[in-house]
Motif scaffolding. Sequence first.
Motif, PDB file in Angstrom:
ATOM      1  N   ASN A  11      -0.946   7.126   1.531  1.00  0.00           N
ATOM      2  CA  ASN A  11      -2.466   6.449   1.541  1.00  0.00           C
ATOM      3  C   ASN A  11      -3.278   5.386   2.302  1.00  0.00           C
ATOM      4  O   ASN A  11      -4.652   5.298   2.393  1.00  0.00           O
ATOM      5  CB  ASN A  11      -3.429   8.089   0.571  1.00  0.00           C
ATOM      6  N   ARG A  71       1.115  -1.280   0.156  1.00  0.00           N
ATOM      7  CA  ARG A  71      -0.013   0.158   0.113  1.00  0.00           C
ATOM      8  C   ARG A  71       0.689   0.640   0.030  1.00  0.00           C
ATOM      9  O   ARG A  71       2.124   1.521   0.697  1.00  0.00           O
ATOM     10  CB  ARG A  71      -0.795  -0.617   1.364  1.00  0.00           C
ATOM     11  N   ASN A  72       0.019   2.306  -0.618  1.00  0.00           N
ATOM     12  CA  ASN A  72       1.158   3.288  -0.596  1.00  0.00           C
ATOM     13  C   ASN A  72       0.339   4.049   0.542  1.00  0.00           C
ATOM     14  O   ASN A  72      -0.350   3.259   1.900  1.00  0.00           O
ATOM     15  CB  ASN A  72       0.632   4.059  -1.457  1.00  0.00           C
ATOM     16  N   GLU A  98      -3.712   2.915   0.287  1.00  0.00           N
ATOM     17  CA  GLU A  98      -4.003   2.629  -1.449  1.00  0.00           C
ATOM     18  C   GLU A  98      -3.490   0.760  -2.025  1.00  0.00           C
ATOM     19  O   GLU A  98      -2.344   1.412  -2.079  1.00  0.00           O
ATOM     20  CB  GLU A  98      -4.543   3.780  -2.160  1.00  0.00           C
ATOM     21  N   VAL A  99      -3.557   0.610  -2.528  1.00  0.00           N
ATOM     22  CA  VAL A  99      -2.921  -0.035  -3.059  1.00  0.00           C
ATOM     23  C   VAL A  99      -2.644   0.071  -4.211  1.00  0.00           C
ATOM     24  O   VAL A  99      -2.970   0.547  -5.366  1.00  0.00           O
ATOM     25  CB  VAL A  99      -4.066  -2.343  -3.651  1.00  0.00           C
ATOM     26  N   ASP A 134      -0.783  -0.167  -7.710  1.00  0.00           N
ATOM     27  CA  ASP A 134      -1.359  -1.152  -8.989  1.00  0.00           C
ATOM     28  C   ASP A 134       0.610  -1.914  -9.172  1.00  0.00           C
ATOM     29  O   ASP A 134       1.222  -0.631  -9.415  1.00  0.00           O
ATOM     30  CB  ASP A 134      -1.333   0.174  -9.829  1.00  0.00           C
TER      31      ASP A 134
END
Length: 797
Positions: free
Chosen positions: A348, A345-346, A350-351, A353
């Motif tokens: 934030n 994840r980043n 979020e996964v 990509d």
Amino acid sequence: MFKEIRNKYLRYTLIVGYAIVIFICAVEINFLWLFGYSPTSRDINMPAQHVASELYTADSVLIGRYFKEDRSPVPYDSISPNVTNALIATEDIRFFQHHGVDFRAVFSSLLSTAQGDRRGASTITQQLAKNLYRTRYDQAEGLLGRIPGIGLVINKFKEWVTAYKLESKYSKESIITMYLNTVSFSNNAYGIKTVAKRYFNKQPSDLTAAEAAVLIGMLKGTTLYNPVRNPDRSVERRNIVLSQMQKAGFLSAEAYQEARATPLRLSFGTEEEAAREDSYLRAAVEKWLEAWCAENGYDIYEDGLKIYTTIDSRMQRHAEETVAEQMKTLQRRLENAWQGEIPWRNSNGEVIDGFLENLASRTSYYRQLNERYKGNKDSIFHYLNQPKTMQVFTWDGPREVQYSSMDSLAHYAMMLNAGMMSMDPYNGEIKVWVGGINHQYYQYDHVFQAKRQAGSTFKPFAYLAALEAGMSPCDKYVDKAVRITYTEKGEEKVWEPKNADWVFSGRDMSLRWAMGKSVNSITAQITEEVGWDKVVDAAKRSGITSPLASVPSVSLGSNDVSVFEMVNAYATFMNKGRRVDPILVSRIVAMDGRTVATFKPRDTQVISEEVAWLMTYMLRGSMEEPEGTSQALWEWDLWKENNQIGGKTGTSSDYVDGWYMGVTKDLVTGVWVGCDERSIHFKNSQTGEGSRTALPIFGKYMEKLYHDNALGYTYGPFPEAGVPINRQYNCPSPRIIHRDSTQTDSISPLRLPDSPALEEPLDMEELKRQLDGSRQITSVDKTKGEATEWYRPARKG
């Protein structure tokens, strides 16, 4: 000249003699590069045997070797007569009669070959010449050597000449010893000592006739007669060797029958594993000696050196065991945290990509597929996603799985790693070096090579700069919101640091309390006051060598540094302000027993002795100040005999990196824990803070050291100041009083895990009794919410 000799037989004899002399001279000088290399007199006097160098701990435990050809020479009197007898009986029965070339065997071989029975006629001396000087290798060939037939004749002739040179220089015992020390037994095993250890776990002097026959029998075909791969053929060949030994008179009929009836009993030694298995420490020493070898003309892979490190094998074992125990638990904790979710994840949440695809693109297999399919990603990832049987590392041992290459990448990316180093701060000797969790699977060294954000373990350099600016540990700042405006590369920026708990208490806090509790807001304030350039300078002088961006956040550990640097820098505090260059190797001994190098630490006074002592006092604050971040160490048996420990936890953003830096009166130890891929990390402070990942490794490790009486590490306080301390430091810190929803005043946070909440009104004697060994508590003022003196509870039991 020859025409004047009327006797044609004499004339032809002289012509042939002159021709032989000219031919010998032409071969020796490699006339017109026709004949290739021939060993010189210097080569004969100093034969190169490419001997493995051995790596030892400070307490003389062999921990590894460096070799291109795995061999360890032994003298003649350390080799069993069974070995030399077996060799002579099968390879060169007239060894003690000829002078390097056995012409009787040569003529017999020619006659047998003519009759269809090919036999070799090379003596042991000729075989030694071939082993030492590679007379039949491409690099030894000249222009004529490339012509079929002629090359064979020239090479054989050079072997003969070299054999005569060896015989004229060395005794028969020396020749057979050199042969047994250089002959190859396959699988990169050279020499009788290596192979005796590998297959029978014995020294060459202890080999029986049957065992010697197995090993000498291998020389006819090292793969065909290998006792592991082909045990039946090995026994068959052994019995032939024993028969030859009996015929030569080396074995009686009874001894022959007894040896022949002996089962093939292999006992694999540990030398093969020690010699062939790489390790973080072995790799670190090789890197350490790179410049020394270049300057002094040594090759650790060929020169048979004995390299003595500063590592203590017992401490190293305790450290490795502790890392393994804790990392197994942490790995389970990380996997449980992300169970059913994608972990990369980043910031934030979020996964990311294409995370695995990006990892795959860095592999050699991807590059091969990319070349084969000319960049067609569909084809490339078709193969990368094909399942196959493979073995992967787990903390429960290697596991056989059906994984694709992408599955394997995901598995290894999810594994937590660690780096740990322990050093004597006074002499610079590195006692422990744990570069990672398993060198076979993760060869990147997390002590020296890896550099990660240090988090709060970097804060002491800000406080060092503050002390050097004239402040004292008792100076107070308010825990409040901070806003710092600064310019970086011509751009104006604003930095507003938050505390770890996202709360600003508004308390007045001493520098020692603020550092012990790891308060970001106060660290930021003193950084702004003294200047971040001064923080960078303090860190550099102490021992940090990595580039440091001179920005306000430098004091909160925003830069990447190594465990090695951090241990070195913290050691400067303990060593009265003298920065000592860490040493990993203490001395090097050559093959002939001469000590060819000794390594002593260099130290430089970089901090005043007064400030250095105050820094050790400040580091103790993480244990002794209210809500100090090291207080989880009460869990381990570390608190006897007024023992003192200082330290600092550290956690980078998003719980990516967990650190602990611990100092005792004898050692400085640094621990880092995290995934190699920074986008995989713990989710929250309850699982990912340095106090919960790295600190337990330090606690368990130190407990093991204190319990191992053979090591000599004892409990006790830090050294007293050796110079006058001219600023205030022994200032009382407030005792925190927390009010709950029922307005009942209770004291926390340093009660023992098995103790009930302590509520007001307090009986001071009862409190001291429960806390078993606390410092004096004089009173608690409920209206001010503070105590006049802080206490330090001791661990019960």
